[in-house]
Design a protein around this motif. Structure first.
Motif, PDB file in Angstrom:
ATOM      1  N   HIS A   3       5.643   8.168  -6.439  1.00 12.62           N
ATOM      2  CA  HIS A   3       5.248   6.590  -5.948  1.00 12.62           C
ATOM      3  C   HIS A   3       6.268   6.569  -5.150  1.00 12.62           C
ATOM      4  O   HIS A   3       5.818   5.820  -3.951  1.00 12.62           O
TER       5      HIS A   3
ATOM      6  N   ALA B 208       4.959   8.495  -1.705  1.00 15.37           N
ATOM      7  CA  ALA B 208       3.917   7.960  -1.180  1.00 15.37           C
ATOM      8  C   ALA B 208       4.022   6.625  -0.606  1.00 15.37           C
ATOM      9  O   ALA B 208       3.549   6.190   0.596  1.00 15.37           O
ATOM     10  N   LYS B 209       4.844   5.766  -0.954  1.00 11.14           N
ATOM     11  CA  LYS B 209       5.319   4.506  -0.357  1.00 11.14           C
ATOM     12  C   LYS B 209       5.961   4.566   0.919  1.00 11.14           C
ATOM     13  O   LYS B 209       5.567   4.115   1.988  1.00 11.14           O
TER      14      LYS B 209
ATOM     15  N   SER C 295       1.366   5.682   2.444  1.00  9.08           N
ATOM     16  CA  SER C 295       0.009   5.831   1.912  1.00  9.08           C
ATOM     17  C   SER C 295      -0.661   4.592   1.564  1.00  9.08           C
ATOM     18  O   SER C 295       0.242   3.639   0.913  1.00  9.08           O
ATOM     19  N   ARG C 296      -2.031   4.364   1.563  1.00  7.01           N
ATOM     20  CA  ARG C 296      -2.799   3.340   1.219  1.00  7.01           C
ATOM     21  C   ARG C 296      -3.025   3.523  -0.497  1.00  7.01           C
ATOM     22  O   ARG C 296      -3.465   2.589  -1.141  1.00  7.01           O
ATOM     23  N   HIS C 297      -2.770   4.679  -0.872  1.00  4.99           N
ATOM     24  CA  HIS C 297      -3.083   5.015  -2.223  1.00  4.99           C
ATOM     25  C   HIS C 297      -1.886   5.329  -3.103  1.00  4.99           C
ATOM     26  O   HIS C 297      -1.788   6.415  -4.016  1.00  4.99           O
ATOM     27  N   VAL C 298      -0.986   4.515  -3.122  1.00  3.77           N
ATOM     28  CA  VAL C 298       0.394   4.591  -3.825  1.00  3.77           C
ATOM     29  C   VAL C 298       0.067   4.649  -5.499  1.00  3.77           C
ATOM     30  O   VAL C 298       0.554   5.370  -6.109  1.00  3.77           O
ATOM     31  N   ALA C 299      -0.910   3.919  -6.081  1.00  4.12           N
ATOM     32  CA  ALA C 299      -1.107   3.823  -7.264  1.00  4.12           C
ATOM     33  C   ALA C 299      -1.961   5.040  -7.899  1.00  4.12           C
ATOM     34  O   ALA C 299      -1.665   5.687  -8.769  1.00  4.12           O
ATOM     35  N   PHE C 300      -2.822   5.588  -6.778  1.00  7.97           N
ATOM     36  CA  PHE C 300      -3.178   6.975  -7.070  1.00  7.97           C
ATOM     37  C   PHE C 300      -2.438   7.924  -7.308  1.00  7.97           C
ATOM     38  O   PHE C 300      -2.421   8.516  -8.283  1.00  7.97           O
ATOM     39  N   TRP C 301      -1.550   8.104  -6.401  1.00  3.18           N
ATOM     40  CA  TRP C 301      -0.327   9.094  -6.556  1.00  3.18           C
ATOM     41  C   TRP C 301       0.379   9.057  -7.525  1.00  3.18           C
ATOM     42  O   TRP C 301       1.103   9.970  -8.283  1.00  3.18           O
ATOM     43  N   SER C 302       0.816   7.691  -7.901  1.00  9.11           N
ATOM     44  CA  SER C 302       1.572   7.303  -9.215  1.00  9.11           C
ATOM     45  C   SER C 302       0.809   7.849 -10.369  1.00  9.11           C
ATOM     46  O   SER C 302       1.457   8.553 -11.243  1.00  9.11           O
TER      47      SER C 302
ATOM     48  N   VAL D 280      -0.417  13.755   2.252  1.00 12.40           N
ATOM     49  CA  VAL D 280      -0.057  12.277   2.694  1.00 12.40           C
ATOM     50  C   VAL D 280       0.611  12.649   3.867  1.00 12.40           C
ATOM     51  O   VAL D 280       1.737  13.264   4.106  1.00 12.40           O
TER      52      VAL D 280
END
Length: 57
Positions: A20, A23-24, A28-35, A53
């Protein structure tokens, strides 16, 4: 619950937090995905995150 199971859960939670955060910080626009990937694969998701990323420009 055994100490081994607690250790694995702790490693998994650390993987989620690290994924998280990276990615943040990389924008990244997909922080929830990487979490979620961190939750599923634990610390094994971190190298993939670093590869796929791109850093903020």
């Amino acid at each position: 619950m055994s100490i081994e199971m607690l250790l694995l859960i702790l490693l998994n939670l650390i993987g989620v937090f690290v994924c998280h955060s990276i990615a943040k910080s990389r924008g990244s626009r997909h922080v929830a995905f990487w979490s979620a990937m961190g939750a599923l694969f634990g610390p094994l998701a971190i190298p993939f995150l670093l590869i796929f990323v791109r850093g903020a420009k």
